[in-house]
Write an enzyme that holds these catalytic residues in place. Structure first.
Site, PDB file in Angstrom:
ATOM      1  N   ASP B  18       0.866  -1.181   0.000  1.00 22.45           N
ATOM      2  CA  ASP B  18       0.000   0.000   0.000  1.00 22.45           C
ATOM      3  C   ASP B  18       0.901   1.228   0.000  1.00 22.45           C
ATOM      4  O   ASP B  18       2.091   1.136   0.265  1.00 22.45           O
ATOM      5  CB  ASP B  18      -0.872  -0.012   1.272  1.00 22.45           C
ATOM      6  CG  ASP B  18      -1.829   1.168   1.332  1.00 22.45           C
ATOM      7  OD1 ASP B  18      -2.450   1.495   0.306  1.00 22.45           O
ATOM      8  OD2 ASP B  18      -1.947   1.801   2.403  1.00 22.45           O
ATOM      9  N   SER B  19       0.302   2.390  -0.283  1.00 24.84           N
ATOM     10  CA  SER B  19       1.070   3.632  -0.225  1.00 24.84           C
ATOM     11  C   SER B  19       1.504   3.955   1.205  1.00 24.84           C
ATOM     12  O   SER B  19       2.418   4.736   1.402  1.00 24.84           O
ATOM     13  CB  SER B  19       0.232   4.779  -0.778  1.00 24.84           C
ATOM     14  OG  SER B  19      -0.952   4.912  -0.035  1.00 24.84           O
ATOM     15  N   CYS B  81      -3.762  -1.086  -2.088  1.00 26.92           N
ATOM     16  CA  CYS B  81      -4.054   0.330  -2.355  1.00 26.92           C
ATOM     17  C   CYS B  81      -4.986   0.438  -3.560  1.00 26.92           C
ATOM     18  O   CYS B  81      -4.699  -0.105  -4.630  1.00 26.92           O
ATOM     19  CB  CYS B  81      -2.728   1.025  -2.650  1.00 26.92           C
ATOM     20  SG  CYS B  81      -2.871   2.705  -3.256  1.00 26.92           S
ATOM     21  N   GLU B 160      -5.784  10.765   9.077  1.00 23.00           N
ATOM     22  CA  GLU B 160      -4.432  10.818   9.628  1.00 23.00           C
ATOM     23  C   GLU B 160      -4.316  11.838  10.755  1.00 23.00           C
ATOM     24  O   GLU B 160      -3.463  11.714  11.633  1.00 23.00           O
ATOM     25  CB  GLU B 160      -3.422  11.062   8.512  1.00 23.00           C
ATOM     26  CG  GLU B 160      -3.510   9.897   7.527  1.00 23.00           C
ATOM     27  CD  GLU B 160      -2.271   9.639   6.707  1.00 23.00           C
ATOM     28  OE1 GLU B 160      -1.517  10.582   6.456  1.00 23.00           O
ATOM     29  OE2 GLU B 160      -2.085   8.478   6.295  1.00 23.00           O
ATOM     30  N   CYS B 192     -11.051   3.358  -0.886  1.00 24.29           N
ATOM     31  CA  CYS B 192      -9.743   3.789  -0.392  1.00 24.29           C
ATOM     32  C   CYS B 192      -9.589   3.140   0.977  1.00 24.29           C
ATOM     33  O   CYS B 192     -10.535   3.132   1.766  1.00 24.29           O
ATOM     34  CB  CYS B 192      -9.683   5.313  -0.279  1.00 24.29           C
ATOM     35  SG  CYS B 192      -8.231   5.924   0.612  1.00 24.29           S
ATOM     36  N   HIS B 194      -8.291   3.918   3.665  1.00 20.11           N
ATOM     37  CA  HIS B 194      -8.506   4.723   4.877  1.00 20.11           C
ATOM     38  C   HIS B 194      -9.996   4.844   5.227  1.00 20.11           C
ATOM     39  O   HIS B 194     -10.344   5.129   6.367  1.00 20.11           O
ATOM     40  CB  HIS B 194      -7.964   6.143   4.693  1.00 20.11           C
ATOM     41  CG  HIS B 194      -6.486   6.281   4.883  1.00 20.11           C
ATOM     42  ND1 HIS B 194      -5.575   5.837   3.968  1.00 20.11           N
ATOM     43  CD2 HIS B 194      -5.756   6.815   5.897  1.00 20.11           C
ATOM     44  CE1 HIS B 194      -4.353   6.117   4.389  1.00 20.11           C
ATOM     45  NE2 HIS B 194      -4.425   6.702   5.563  1.00 20.11           N
TER      46      HIS B 194
END
Lengths: 280, 280
Positions: B18-19, B81, B160, B192, B194
């Site tokens: 993943d990123s 991702c 985040e 996504c 997140h």
């Protein structure tokens, strides 16, 4: 008058770099104040943002960029990114021969020159604020100054979303800036190149009594002194042809060009070239 | 029963990348559903985020990561991702021999299986949404489905920042999700990694009648099929020792480790190793 001019070197461009597009606000100020100089700008759009990354990573990225700028024969380098100035300037100055300055020292100097209460606020990325670099540099100018820092990690994505005048941005700014309630600061350093684009929102919250300091202006003045001290000033007496300015990025050029042409630069960016920064 | 097991290869780990940290939500699902498998996870924390970067850059980064995972002798790779699945999966499948799957196909398949109205919403990064990858893949399963996409670029920085249950996040989500007013969707893909962390905020706005789809669950099922079809299933009959799982990042390990240990993984991440991904 300097009579020792080596024309080739004096005609060389100034390298400017940033993690992305934000440093164009610094480039704009340099072009305004040093209109006889040409610039080579690099924006690290493939690896942006720098603000949340570690010191080791920022030094590595900045070193690659300086090496790239050297291939463009720049005579001096301005680190337009606060995070890279905070975390990598010392290292780069040790490693490379050519003159390098960052935006942090300029911002600190202006703040010290303008504060009466000797209480100074700083806002920036997590990297910049946690490094405490502004505190350290401000204390070199005035050991008694009190410096209060606050990271504002959502400001960059809000600017990039284009929500410059917006109730969400107002609320986020109110929350971040409440750090300064009752702290009696009279100066607030905008310690990230994106933040001047939120100036009106920040001003509204901080009020008239707090001076907002954009390090870009003083950086251009410091650059002029640096060039002069190193006999590197351009001998041109006319304004540099804007086609002399070069723009490079590490990701595709389109977004960068669109942003650059939206922020009132004194010329139109016609060409942006993508390079492989990891190869440097 | 598969009697053709080459034990060495079957015991090899599964590569997941993943990123950054978001893909740990996919790793968690894989570890839950395939407890006999061990994993090698890579998070590209030095170059995160991927969502706003170009296809060329994402392919280049993903290729470097696959090369790195090959040095860890993985038997298959899961692109956790969404952006990299959207922009790089085809290219990687062409370039490399080993089996590679992404999260997009799994998310699309689940949505098609669950929609009654045949009207499906997708939220994700700019890269994922502008690629229209979910529309393309959904149409492979059902050519009549209507797919409505909406990029939500502030969701990742809000997660985040830790503002998971917050009035600012509510307002941002309301604005982004108003895209779906009067669109009569009954399924919304959280495109996504997140976004599942904002599930309760999104649910509150979308209401009970819209099914929120997290591609991670179906990805783990697809991985199981892939391993079985390639005779690569682990022969272990006991749960893999969690010390067999390996975690690598491109920036410093601390933040990654702290996040990983905050999201209810079925074990504690003791060790995270930093590697120089640009060298691959």
């Amino acid at each position: 008058m300097n009579i020792n001019i080596n024309t080739d070197e004096n005609l060389a461009p100034i390298g400017i770099f940033d993690s992305g597009v934000g440093g164009l606000t610094v480039a704009r100020e340099i072009i305004r104040q040093l209109p006889n100089e040409s610039i080579v700008y690099f924006g690290d759009t493939a690896r942006v943002p720098y603000g949340s990354k570690s010191k080791g990573t920022i030094i590595k990225y900045s070193r690659q960029i300086v090496r790239f700028l050297q291939t463009r024969k720049v005579k001096a380098i301005v680190i337009a990114c606060n995070t890279a100035s905070a975390l990598a300037l010392d290292e780069l100055q040790n490693e490379f021969e050519l003159p390098i300055i960052g935006v942090v020292k300029s911002g600190a100097k202006t703040a010290v020159a303008n504060t009466y209460t000797k209480r100074i606020g700083v806002i920036g990325t997590e990297g910049t604020i946690h490094s405490q670099i502004y505190t350290k540099v401000i204390h070199e100018y005035d050991a008694e100054a009190v410096v209060i820092g606050r990271p504002c990690p959502l400001f960059v994505p809000l600017v990039e979303e284009g929500w410059l005048h917006d109730t969400v941005t107002d609320e986020v700014a109110r929350r971040y800036l409440s750090e300064f309630d009752d702290k009696n600061i009279d100066s607030l350093i905008l310690g990230c190149t994106h933040y001047p684009l939120l100036r009106s929102t920040i001003k509204k919250i901080m009020g008239e009594r707090v001076n907002l300091i954009n390090p870009a202006y003083e950086t251009a003045l410091n650059l002029r002194e640096l060039l002069s001290a190193n006999n590197l000033t351009s001998p041109l007496e006319t304004i540099a042809d804007s086609r002399m300015h070069k723009f490079y990025v590490s990701d595709t050029p389109e977004k960068f060009q669109a942003f650059g042409n939206s922020i009132d630069l004194p010329f139109y960016i016609e060409k942006v070239e993508q390079i492989n920064i990891e190869a440097f």
